[in-house]
Design a protein around this motif. Sequence first.
Motif, PDB file in Angstrom:
ATOM      1  N   ALA A 271       2.564   6.330   1.049  1.00 54.76           N
ATOM      2  CA  ALA A 271       3.726   7.135   1.087  1.00 54.76           C
ATOM      3  C   ALA A 271       4.236   7.273   2.568  1.00 54.76           C
ATOM      4  O   ALA A 271       5.440   7.368   2.659  1.00 54.76           O
ATOM      5  CB  ALA A 271       3.065   8.547   0.698  1.00 54.76           C
ATOM      6  N   PHE A 272       3.519   7.358   3.600  1.00 57.65           N
ATOM      7  CA  PHE A 272       3.991   7.482   4.922  1.00 57.65           C
ATOM      8  C   PHE A 272       4.958   6.384   5.410  1.00 57.65           C
ATOM      9  O   PHE A 272       6.016   6.541   6.099  1.00 57.65           O
ATOM     10  CB  PHE A 272       2.867   7.573   5.877  1.00 57.65           C
ATOM     11  N   VAL A 273       4.512   5.123   4.993  1.00 58.03           N
ATOM     12  CA  VAL A 273       5.120   3.845   5.241  1.00 58.03           C
ATOM     13  C   VAL A 273       6.584   3.839   4.493  1.00 58.03           C
ATOM     14  O   VAL A 273       7.415   3.542   5.088  1.00 58.03           O
ATOM     15  CB  VAL A 273       4.202   2.907   5.034  1.00 58.03           C
ATOM     16  N   ALA A 274       6.359   4.457   3.264  1.00 61.94           N
ATOM     17  CA  ALA A 274       7.808   4.486   2.657  1.00 61.94           C
ATOM     18  C   ALA A 274       8.371   5.553   2.722  1.00 61.94           C
ATOM     19  O   ALA A 274       9.596   6.030   2.076  1.00 61.94           O
ATOM     20  CB  ALA A 274       7.526   4.341   1.175  1.00 61.94           C
ATOM     21  N   LYS A 275       8.136   6.521   3.759  1.00 60.61           N
ATOM     22  CA  LYS A 275       8.696   7.661   4.323  1.00 60.61           C
ATOM     23  C   LYS A 275       8.814   8.790   2.928  1.00 60.61           C
ATOM     24  O   LYS A 275      10.290   9.351   2.696  1.00 60.61           O
ATOM     25  CB  LYS A 275      10.038   7.439   4.808  1.00 60.61           C
ATOM     26  N   GLU A 276       7.699   8.840   2.010  1.00 60.23           N
ATOM     27  CA  GLU A 276       8.012   9.552   1.020  1.00 60.23           C
ATOM     28  C   GLU A 276       6.456  10.700   1.019  1.00 60.23           C
ATOM     29  O   GLU A 276       5.650  10.378   1.878  1.00 60.23           O
ATOM     30  CB  GLU A 276       7.846   8.784  -0.477  1.00 60.23           C
TER      31      GLU A 276
END
Length: 283
Positions: A271-276
Amino acid sequence: MADASTEHQPSISGERLAGYAAKHFRYAAKNRVACITLDRPERKNPLTFDSYAELRDLFRSLAQAEDIKAVVLTGTGGNFCSGGDVHEIIGPLTKLDMPGLLAFTRMTGDLVKAMRACSQPIIAAVDGVCAGAGAILAMASDIRLGTARSKTAFLFTRVGLAGCDMGACTILPRIIGQGRAAELLFTGRSMSGEEAERWGFFNRLCPPEDVLNAALAFANDLASGPTFAHAMTKKMLHQEWNMGVDEAIDAEAQAQAICMATRDFTRAYEAFVAKEKPAFKGD
């Protein structure tokens, strides 16, 4: 009188508790949050032999419940809990022999053990009177939200008993400090809401009309988070009371490594990588 440690134990599945039907208090569950409400407002919600035993058994079963991830504990009628019922507990206790008295005190202690051992964080919403065993229930919770008008009293000495009841002499000093705990346990005096917040007994104060909703909102936030990790946090907070610093650091290394192997840890990274925002599932 029947043995207080075994009488009136309800039948609980241990797997799914959202639909549990309480006999001696109110119980409701929504969105993986259980709300336990002491409901004898005409007497400020005192405990009885039956409600003690049912609470103990319920918290024991919550340790195995898959569908409950946080618990709120509260009372009705503008009060939390006035302690053991004078007529239904205190009076009968004066007529018991030593084995009967010890069965009762061990049963009440087992309630606190069950609260500390269940994996779910427990949030107490405290308004009005919070006395005796009621103060213990709040103390044994993980988070306490109070009101300015709340009055918390460990009043055992006022009825000729020691302050060392249901773990008070070990748990309360860890919350508010040794000297402050000693004062409350020796004198049995009431601690105001402002004082309780200042001393760290309450995490924060809320308006009386908002305290339950604030506790439920807190519980919902926890229930929607990484619940496996929350359970590990509670477990380590409890277990490390009996550890030295080096032992605790080693134990936390093992606990954190276990959490790093969960899917929730991977979800958080992805989620962090996807900015979610991560969608935790507790596994």
